[in-house]
Design an enzyme around this catalytic site. Structure first.
Site, short mmCIF file in Angstrom:
data_model
loop_
_atom_site.label_atom_id
_atom_site.label_comp_id
_atom_site.label_asym_id
_atom_site.label_seq_id
_atom_site.Cartn_x
_atom_site.Cartn_y
_atom_site.Cartn_z
N CYS A 132 0.88 -1.19 0.00
CA CYS A 132 0.00 0.00 0.00
C CYS A 132 0.90 1.22 0.00
CB CYS A 132 -0.92 0.00 1.21
SG CYS A 132 -1.95 -1.48 1.37
N ALA A 133 1.75 1.30 -1.01
CA ALA A 133 2.87 2.26 -1.01
C ALA A 133 2.43 3.71 -1.08
CB ALA A 133 3.82 1.94 -2.16
N GLY A 135 6.37 7.32 1.05
CA GLY A 135 7.17 7.78 2.17
C GLY A 135 7.92 6.65 2.85
N ASP A 170 0.41 -0.27 -5.48
CA ASP A 170 -0.75 0.50 -5.04
C ASP A 170 -1.84 0.37 -6.10
OD1 ASP A 170 -1.08 2.71 -2.67
OD2 ASP A 170 -2.40 3.16 -4.35
N CYS A 180 -2.43 4.14 10.75
CA CYS A 180 -2.30 5.40 11.50
C CYS A 180 -3.58 5.65 12.27
CB CYS A 180 -1.95 6.57 10.57
SG CYS A 180 -3.06 6.80 9.17
#
Length: 403
Positions: A232-233, A237, A256, A354
């Site tokens: 899931c690039a 980053g 992705d 996140c």
């Protein structure tokens, strides 16, 4: 502080786009800052910080101003007046402020500050969900921190420069930074500045990346020469960080579903001097099947609610919906099931988000390990990063080994 008409109008225009047109705050602010080339750093700072602050406290300021969404421009000026009054800023003699009840504003603020959903300005459903998963005390502490402005953190590109040398170069460009204990490649700006205009950025000496995000690539235990897949690039980053840790040796396959994001990664990789990354669009099941049992390491930086990064994306509080949370949990489980098949025997995989919600994090890992696809894996360790404890974004990462 003296309010300037053209700067205030820019803020109102930005708030209209964010609140009424569902535009993303970061894109709106970027556009606003290009509006007038004569604006200096202080002007630009006022526009960006004021816009984000009002977005962050939309519910609180709206309640005090007694206005409801969708907001008219007069409503937005009332919200702006609330913000200015609470900041102790003297309102100029403009028509928008002629009937501003300053004493009433401060009184309502004192009343509403006793209620968490108003004080921290968050939708009821989101608050209830987080309390049910984290408990009152933990969520209250975390939410308070998530409403603070985030620090600007740089990740040093160790393929090109050392942390000490980069600190010196930035100092020469009047940007002061400091080391962060426990984060090997991080520099924190002492004061906010536009680092993208620096020669150091143009040379690819650093990327802007939160300290918590910098923990993820290191958690994968990569070594030079490995075959690593970042599934899931996005714009890459963590891919670029992996390349640095691997010293540009071996192979990283950045994948992705959005080709546009991988194109951005290609540009960033060129600037960073990274040349061991192959980019592949996930447009069918074929790219995944070709890598079954081939990867030494797999990183799944899964799509999530983003509740750990509200400091950076305060508008997401108002864009997120309960049904999205349910949908994204299904996507996360599917990512674990499908992408784990690329790990070869003895290889390792990191699942990261996140978010701070256990239902998106350790619960997903537990569900995977109890599934048919997860039986070949063993849990090694995980790291629950909370903003109020670390000082940086909320994150989760779990390391699994394939037997």
């Amino acid at each position: 502080m003296r309010l300037h008409r053209n700067l205030c109008f820019a803020v109102i225009d930005g708030l209209h786009q964010i609140f009424n047109e569902d535009a993303y705050a970061d894109k709106v602010v970027q556009s606003l800052l290009r509006r007038d080339k004569r604006w200096g750093s202080r002007d630009r700072g006022f526009i960006a910080e004021t816009t984000y602050e009002i977005v962050r406290y939309k519910r609180l300021y709206g309640e005090i101003a007694a206005v409801k969404s969708p907001f008219s421009r007069d409503d937005l000026w009332r919200i702006f007046a609330v913000w200015a009054t609470l900041k102790g800023i003297k309102l100029p003699d403009w028509k928008y402020f002629t009937e501003t009840p300053s004493r009433k504003i401060k009184g309502r603020f004192d009343e509403l500050s006793k209620i968490r959903v108003f004080r921290e300005s968050i939708p009821d459903w989101m608050d209830a969900l987080a309390v049910s998963e984290l408990g009152e005390r933990l969520w209250t502490n975390e939410l308070t921190k998530l409403n603070e402005q985030a620090d600007v953190i740089l990740r040093v590109n160790t393929l090109k420069i050392t942390k000490e040398k980069l600190q010196g170069l930035l100092y020469d460009e009047d940007i002061n930074t400091e080391f962060i204990k426990g984060y090997d490649s991080a520099l924190k700006l002492s004061e906010r500045a536009n680092v993208f205009r620096t020669e150091a950025f143009k040379q690819g000496f650093f990327e802007v990346q939160d300290a918590s995000s910098q923990l993820v690539a290191a958690y994968l235990n990569v070594k030079p020469g490995m075959k690593v897949v970042d599934v899931c690039a996005g714009a890459g980053g963590k891919t670029l960080h992996l390349a640095s840790l691997m010293q540009n040796k071996g192979q990283i396959i950045a994948m992705d579903i959005y080709e546009s994001k991988l194109k951005k990664l290609k540009i960033r990789a060129r600037r960073n001097g990274v040349h061991n990354v192959d980019m592949r669009v996930i447009d069918s099941t074929k790219p995944i099947k070709k890598l079954h049992n081939k990867a030494d390491r797999v990183l799944i930086d899964a799509p999530c609610s983003g509740l750990g990064v509200l400091r950076r994306n305060p508008d997401s509080k108002w864009k997120l919906q309960p049904e999205f949370i349910d949908k994204i949990k299904s996507v996360q489980q599917d990512c674990l099931e499908q992408y784990s098949k690329m790990v070869k025997s003895g290889g390792q995989m990191v699942y990261a988000t996140c978010s701070v919600l256990p239902s998106e994090n350790n619960n997903q890992v537990d569900n995977f390990l109890n599934s048919e696809s997860g039986k070949a894996f063993t849990f090694v360790k995980d790291n629950k990063v909370f903003a109020h404890k670390s000082g940086y974004d909320g994150f989760y990462m779990a390391l699994l080994t394939k037997q």
